[in-house]
Design a protein around this motif. Structure first.
Motif, PDB file in Angstrom:
ATOM      1  N   ILE A   1       1.007  -1.045  -0.144  1.00 18.39           N
ATOM      2  CA  ILE A   1      -0.055  -0.037   0.116  1.00 18.39           C
ATOM      3  C   ILE A   1       1.010   1.376   0.021  1.00 18.39           C
ATOM      4  O   ILE A   1       1.764   1.529   0.745  1.00 18.39           O
ATOM      5  CB  ILE A   1      -1.172  -0.010   1.305  1.00 18.39           C
TER       6      ILE A   1
ATOM      7  N   ALA B   1       0.730   4.768   0.871  1.00 20.57           N
ATOM      8  CA  ALA B   1      -0.207   5.829   1.692  1.00 20.57           C
ATOM      9  C   ALA B   1       0.243   7.148   1.213  1.00 20.57           C
ATOM     10  O   ALA B   1      -0.688   8.143   1.326  1.00 20.57           O
ATOM     11  CB  ALA B   1      -0.296   5.572   3.295  1.00 20.57           C
TER      12      ALA B   1
ATOM     13  N   PRO C   1      -9.987  13.284   0.591  1.00 19.18           N
ATOM     14  CA  PRO C   1     -10.985  12.410   0.824  1.00 19.18           C
ATOM     15  C   PRO C   1     -10.286  11.505   1.817  1.00 19.18           C
ATOM     16  O   PRO C   1      -9.171  11.066   2.144  1.00 19.18           O
ATOM     17  CB  PRO C   1     -11.466  11.597  -0.490  1.00 19.18           C
TER      18      PRO C   1
ATOM     19  N   ALA D   1      -6.806   9.342   2.166  1.00 21.33           N
ATOM     20  CA  ALA D   1      -5.874   9.974   1.313  1.00 21.33           C
ATOM     21  C   ALA D   1      -4.356   9.904   1.544  1.00 21.33           C
ATOM     22  O   ALA D   1      -3.694  10.396   0.710  1.00 21.33           O
ATOM     23  CB  ALA D   1      -6.464  11.517   0.901  1.00 21.33           C
ATOM     24  N   GLY D   2      -4.395   9.762   2.677  1.00 26.94           N
ATOM     25  CA  GLY D   2      -2.763   9.841   3.195  1.00 26.94           C
ATOM     26  C   GLY D   2      -2.567  10.711   4.354  1.00 26.94           C
ATOM     27  O   GLY D   2      -1.455  11.089   4.631  1.00 26.94           O
ATOM     28  N   LYS D   3      -3.249  11.515   4.730  1.00 26.87           N
ATOM     29  CA  LYS D   3      -3.327  12.648   5.653  1.00 26.87           C
ATOM     30  C   LYS D   3      -2.768  12.345   7.083  1.00 26.87           C
ATOM     31  O   LYS D   3      -1.798  12.940   7.584  1.00 26.87           O
ATOM     32  CB  LYS D   3      -4.534  13.649   6.108  1.00 26.87           C
TER      33      LYS D   3
ATOM     34  N   GLN E   1      -6.080  11.982  16.305  1.00 31.96           N
ATOM     35  CA  GLN E   1      -7.350  11.747  15.711  1.00 31.96           C
ATOM     36  C   GLN E   1      -8.419  11.589  16.636  1.00 31.96           C
ATOM     37  O   GLN E   1      -9.397  12.354  16.830  1.00 31.96           O
ATOM     38  CB  GLN E   1      -7.531  10.949  14.725  1.00 31.96           C
TER      39      GLN E   1
ATOM     40  N   HIS F   1     -11.681  17.418   8.038  1.00 32.37           N
ATOM     41  CA  HIS F   1     -12.924  17.110   7.012  1.00 32.37           C
ATOM     42  C   HIS F   1     -13.572  18.179   7.076  1.00 32.37           C
ATOM     43  O   HIS F   1     -14.810  18.383   6.010  1.00 32.37           O
ATOM     44  CB  HIS F   1     -13.400  15.794   7.231  1.00 32.37           C
TER      45      HIS F   1
END
Ligand code: ATP
Length: 237
Positions: free
Chosen positions: A16, A18, A37, A40-42, A85, A194
């Motif tokens: 993967i 990222a 989105p 997205a790899g943030k 997060q 977001h």
């Protein structure tokens, strides 16, 4: 002048990818939004910058210090602070004690750590919660508590991961006000978000990731009118 420079960073987890060849800069005292989105790899980019997951290739610099490859502690010493997060507050400890955890890294003396933590709680408009358990606070308040704890380590760059997600409009405004105060202190902010109505009005620049790649960069206005960004958000594949 750039404080943070991300240079051609790629991050792979097995098969993967990222982040792929991502470059951008964060100027001193600027607010930069990192948007894109889901997937997205943030967050991966945050982990690369803060030393939690070293880039597979590419380099990350804070002024003249190469931070890519450093541990989270070394990145923190180089001036990089972060929130997560999911706010990692210690719910049974008071709000003041939560911030003191960060302040202790700077102040060895308990009285100094307590004083600096109390000042930071007021700075994020949580002074009234000083002696309340963090677990009794709303999600919005706990996110600002996490911001205060990250600030206690005196970063020059603060990475904020979705501090506005799921908040009502009043709470978004309270959070935005704190971000603006942080910039007034000369601290740069890189914000994964977001909640575009929170970040767009205050960002000096926006970087957009999609499928791990940077697809746009510029002022909030330039980015929101960019057809590639509109397509990414509308799921045009
Ligand atoms: P969101 O907005 O949903 O939080 P994001 O933009 O932060 O998403 P990342 O969490 O960085 O995206 O994930 C980017 C990609 O990398 C995804 O495909 C994810 O599954 C993958 N990924 C992230 N961390 C790991 C890991 N430790 N191992 C394997 N794959 C991972």
């Amino acid at each position: 002048m750039s404080l943070l420079r991300v240079e051609s960073v790629s991050k792979r987890f097995g098969g993967i990818t990222a982040n792929q060849d991502v470059s951008f800069e964060v100027g001193a005292g600027k607010i930069v939004g990192l948007i894109g989105p889901n997937g997205a790899g943030k967050t991966t980019m945050f982990n690369c910058i803060a030393g939690y997951a070293p880039p597979t290739t590419g380099e990350i610099w804070m002024n003249d210090i190469k931070v890519s490859g450093m541990s989270p502690e070394q990145c923190a010493r180089a001036g990089i602070g972060r929130t997560f997060q999911v706010a990692r507050t210690f719910t049974s400890m008071t709000a003041l004690e939560n911030v003191m955890v960060g302040a202790f890294l700077i102040n060895k003396n308990v009285a100094d750590a307590r004083q600096s933590a109390a000042k930071l709680l007021s700075f994020v408009n949580l002074g009234q919660f000083k002696d309340k358990p963090a677990g009794s606070m709303t999600i919005s308040e706990q996110r600002r508590l996490a911001v205060a704890r990250a600030l206690a380590v005196r970063p020059r760059l603060l990475l904020m991961d979705e501090v506005m997600a799921g908040l009502n409009p009043t709470e978004v405004k309270e959070t935005v006000d704190v971000v603006l105060k942080i910039r007034e202190e000369g601290i740069s902010c890189l914000i994964v978000e977001h909640v575009l109505e929170g970040i767009m009005p205050i960002a000096d620049a926006i970087v957009v990731l999609d499928y791990g790649k940077k697809i746009a960069e510029g002022s909030p206005e330039q980015v929101s009118n960019d057809p590639k960004v509109i397509a990414a958000y509308l799921g045009d594949e």
